[in-house]
Design a protein around this motif. Structure first.
Motif, PDB file in Angstrom:
ATOM      1  N   ILE A 116      19.081  47.682  35.047  1.00  0.00           N
ATOM      2  CA  ILE A 116      19.180  46.499  34.197  1.00  0.00           C
ATOM      3  C   ILE A 116      18.292  45.378  34.725  1.00  0.00           C
ATOM      4  O   ILE A 116      18.175  45.176  35.936  1.00  0.00           O
ATOM      5  CB  ILE A 116      20.644  45.996  34.129  1.00  0.00           C
ATOM      6  N   ILE A 117      17.681  44.641  33.800  1.00  0.00           N
ATOM      7  CA  ILE A 117      16.950  43.417  34.128  1.00  0.00           C
ATOM      8  C   ILE A 117      17.573  42.265  33.348  1.00  0.00           C
ATOM      9  O   ILE A 117      17.857  42.392  32.156  1.00  0.00           O
ATOM     10  CB  ILE A 117      15.453  43.538  33.789  1.00  0.00           C
ATOM     11  N   ILE A 118      17.788  41.143  34.031  1.00  0.00           N
ATOM     12  CA  ILE A 118      18.305  39.933  33.394  1.00  0.00           C
ATOM     13  C   ILE A 118      17.150  38.956  33.212  1.00  0.00           C
ATOM     14  O   ILE A 118      16.422  38.663  34.175  1.00  0.00           O
ATOM     15  CB  ILE A 118      19.392  39.269  34.260  1.00  0.00           C
ATOM     16  N   LEU A 174      23.962  31.576  36.147  1.00  0.00           N
ATOM     17  CA  LEU A 174      24.307  32.623  35.188  1.00  0.00           C
ATOM     18  C   LEU A 174      23.829  33.979  35.702  1.00  0.00           C
ATOM     19  O   LEU A 174      24.564  34.974  35.652  1.00  0.00           O
ATOM     20  CB  LEU A 174      23.673  32.295  33.831  1.00  0.00           C
ATOM     21  N   ARG A 175      22.627  34.021  36.225  1.00  0.00           N
ATOM     22  CA  ARG A 175      22.092  35.273  36.762  1.00  0.00           C
ATOM     23  C   ARG A 175      22.937  35.773  37.933  1.00  0.00           C
ATOM     24  O   ARG A 175      23.214  36.968  38.048  1.00  0.00           O
ATOM     25  CB  ARG A 175      20.626  35.118  37.192  1.00  0.00           C
ATOM     26  N   LYS A 176      23.348  34.850  38.791  1.00  0.00           N
ATOM     27  CA  LYS A 176      24.174  35.227  39.943  1.00  0.00           C
ATOM     28  C   LYS A 176      25.526  35.760  39.478  1.00  0.00           C
ATOM     29  O   LYS A 176      26.024  36.770  39.994  1.00  0.00           O
ATOM     30  CB  LYS A 176      24.382  34.031  40.871  1.00  0.00           C
ATOM     31  N   GLY A 177      26.124  35.080  38.483  1.00  0.00           N
ATOM     32  CA  GLY A 177      27.410  35.527  37.961  1.00  0.00           C
ATOM     33  C   GLY A 177      27.322  36.907  37.334  1.00  0.00           C
ATOM     34  O   GLY A 177      28.191  37.762  37.549  1.00  0.00           O
ATOM     35  N   LEU A 178      26.272  37.139  36.566  1.00  0.00           N
ATOM     36  CA  LEU A 178      26.072  38.455  35.950  1.00  0.00           C
ATOM     37  C   LEU A 178      25.834  39.523  37.013  1.00  0.00           C
ATOM     38  O   LEU A 178      26.331  40.646  36.900  1.00  0.00           O
ATOM     39  CB  LEU A 178      24.889  38.415  34.978  1.00  0.00           C
ATOM     40  N   SER A 179      25.078  39.174  38.039  1.00  0.00           N
ATOM     41  CA  SER A 179      24.807  40.115  39.108  1.00  0.00           C
ATOM     42  C   SER A 179      26.105  40.561  39.782  1.00  0.00           C
ATOM     43  O   SER A 179      26.320  41.753  40.027  1.00  0.00           O
ATOM     44  CB  SER A 179      23.877  39.475  40.144  1.00  0.00           C
ATOM     45  N   GLN A 180      26.970  39.608  40.052  1.00  0.00           N
ATOM     46  CA  GLN A 180      28.255  39.928  40.687  1.00  0.00           C
ATOM     47  C   GLN A 180      29.132  40.760  39.762  1.00  0.00           C
ATOM     48  O   GLN A 180      29.839  41.664  40.210  1.00  0.00           O
ATOM     49  CB  GLN A 180      28.967  38.634  41.093  1.00  0.00           C
ATOM     50  N   LEU A 181      29.079  40.448  38.470  1.00  0.00           N
ATOM     51  CA  LEU A 181      29.872  41.207  37.503  1.00  0.00           C
ATOM     52  C   LEU A 181      29.383  42.651  37.404  1.00  0.00           C
ATOM     53  O   LEU A 181      30.182  43.595  37.369  1.00  0.00           O
ATOM     54  CB  LEU A 181      29.802  40.524  36.133  1.00  0.00           C
ATOM     55  N   LEU A 182      28.065  42.831  37.389  1.00  0.00           N
ATOM     56  CA  LEU A 182      27.501  44.176  37.273  1.00  0.00           C
ATOM     57  C   LEU A 182      27.803  45.023  38.509  1.00  0.00           C
ATOM     58  O   LEU A 182      27.902  46.242  38.422  1.00  0.00           O
ATOM     59  CB  LEU A 182      25.991  44.085  37.058  1.00  0.00           C
ATOM     60  N   GLU A 183      27.971  44.355  39.652  1.00  0.00           N
ATOM     61  CA  GLU A 183      28.281  45.077  40.885  1.00  0.00           C
ATOM     62  C   GLU A 183      29.654  45.744  40.837  1.00  0.00           C
ATOM     63  O   GLU A 183      29.936  46.647  41.629  1.00  0.00           O
ATOM     64  CB  GLU A 183      28.215  44.128  42.085  1.00  0.00           C
ATOM     65  N   PHE A 226      26.001  50.644  36.868  1.00  0.00           N
ATOM     66  CA  PHE A 226      24.997  49.625  36.588  1.00  0.00           C
ATOM     67  C   PHE A 226      24.239  49.253  37.855  1.00  0.00           C
ATOM     68  O   PHE A 226      24.830  49.084  38.930  1.00  0.00           O
ATOM     69  CB  PHE A 226      25.646  48.362  36.005  1.00  0.00           C
ATOM     70  N   HIS A 227      22.926  49.118  37.726  1.00  0.00           N
ATOM     71  CA  HIS A 227      22.077  48.754  38.861  1.00  0.00           C
ATOM     72  C   HIS A 227      21.115  47.657  38.419  1.00  0.00           C
ATOM     73  O   HIS A 227      20.232  47.890  37.584  1.00  0.00           O
ATOM     74  CB  HIS A 227      21.288  49.979  39.350  1.00  0.00           C
ATOM     75  N   LEU A 228      21.308  46.463  38.956  1.00  0.00           N
ATOM     76  CA  LEU A 228      20.426  45.349  38.631  1.00  0.00           C
ATOM     77  C   LEU A 228      19.138  45.492  39.438  1.00  0.00           C
ATOM     78  O   LEU A 228      19.144  45.367  40.659  1.00  0.00           O
ATOM     79  CB  LEU A 228      21.109  44.019  38.952  1.00  0.00           C
ATOM     80  N   LEU A 273      18.971  42.260  29.453  1.00  0.00           N
ATOM     81  CA  LEU A 273      19.802  41.163  28.942  1.00  0.00           C
ATOM     82  C   LEU A 273      18.899  39.950  28.796  1.00  0.00           C
ATOM     83  O   LEU A 273      18.308  39.483  29.774  1.00  0.00           O
ATOM     84  CB  LEU A 273      20.953  40.860  29.909  1.00  0.00           C
ATOM     85  N   LEU A 274      18.775  39.446  27.576  1.00  0.00           N
ATOM     86  CA  LEU A 274      17.768  38.427  27.268  1.00  0.00           C
ATOM     87  C   LEU A 274      18.397  37.171  26.675  1.00  0.00           C
ATOM     88  O   LEU A 274      19.063  37.228  25.641  1.00  0.00           O
ATOM     89  CB  LEU A 274      16.753  39.014  26.283  1.00  0.00           C
ATOM     90  N   ASP A 275      18.171  36.038  27.334  1.00  0.00           N
ATOM     91  CA  ASP A 275      18.611  34.756  26.801  1.00  0.00           C
ATOM     92  C   ASP A 275      17.623  34.292  25.733  1.00  0.00           C
ATOM     93  O   ASP A 275      16.456  34.669  25.749  1.00  0.00           O
ATOM     94  CB  ASP A 275      18.697  33.731  27.934  1.00  0.00           C
ATOM     95  N   LEU A 276      18.111  33.471  24.796  1.00  0.00           N
ATOM     96  CA  LEU A 276      17.228  32.968  23.739  1.00  0.00           C
ATOM     97  C   LEU A 276      16.577  31.640  24.099  1.00  0.00           C
ATOM     98  O   LEU A 276      15.391  31.440  23.869  1.00  0.00           O
ATOM     99  CB  LEU A 276      18.010  32.791  22.433  1.00  0.00           C
TER     100      LEU A 276
END
Length: 213
Positions: A4-6, A13-22, A27-29, A52-55
């Protein structure tokens, strides 16, 4: 494992998603991108399974980035992950090849479940905006695409059927005894010939025209 790429300009937000994916072994960021103008370079370097793409990002907004990725032939699944529930944004995202549209207020468990469903070729949509997304997708898919099937080679039809079956490029290659890189070429040609922008659209097309494949 799903790479996955954020792409989001907010470090927290990136840090929070990274921790969630762990929390999920599957899933592998592989990378985070804070500057959307560098997104294409990073995506081409890592070739992730899911993006995962922000607008709303400075310099180049997510819709421009999405269009750039699809124009470059990136066939990763792309989920728009944003705060915007604006109908125009939703329609443009689907038209430009997004495989899903999730709002950032989504429950963490539902978020992870949505990523898994997306990797199974399901369209993932936040509750409350399903009708808008389905309307956008219906407008994206021309009613009379079926004549284009005649321009697909037998191999491309095989690949399309396997896409509809939820197989990854690697799994398709194993089944057809061809290299994963060759599968990617076939996928890009199938999308181009049918005028589609994502694997989700290709899967929907295959199901709707199964008798012709």
């Amino acid at each position: 494992m799903t790479d996955i790429i954020i792409i989001d300009d907010h470090p927290m937000l990136r840090k929070g998603l990274s921790q969630l994916l762990e929390l999920e072994d599957e899933f592998h960021l592989v990378a985070e991108v804070g500057d959307s103008r560098k997104a294409l370079e990073v995506v081409l370097q890592h070739e992730p399974d899911l993006i995962l793409l922000d607008l709303n990002m400075p310099g180049q907004d997510g819709l421009q980035t999405l269009n750039q990725l699809r124009d470059a032939g990136v066939d990763s699944r792309i989920i728009v992950f944003t705060v915007s529930d604006d109908q125009a944004d939703i329609h443009r995202a689907i038209h430009n090849g997004a495989d899903g549209y999730l709002l950032k207020d989504i429950d963490p468990e539902e978020f992870l479940a949505s990523l898994k469903r997306c990797m199974n070729h399901e369209q993932v949509i936040s509750p409350g905006i399903q009708d808008v997304v389905r309307s956008a997708l219906a407008k994206r898919l021309p009613e009379n695409l079926h004549p284009a099937v005649q321009y697909l080679t037998d191999r491309e039809k095989e690949v399309l059927r396997l896409i509809a079956g939820g197989l990854s490029n690697k799994a398709i290659g194993n089944q057809l005894t061809i290299a994963e890189g060759t599968v990617k070429v076939h996928v890009k040609r199938v999308l181009a010939k049918l005028g589609l922008r994502s694997r989700v659209e290709a899967a929907i097309f295959a199901h709707e025209h199964a008798k012709e494949l």
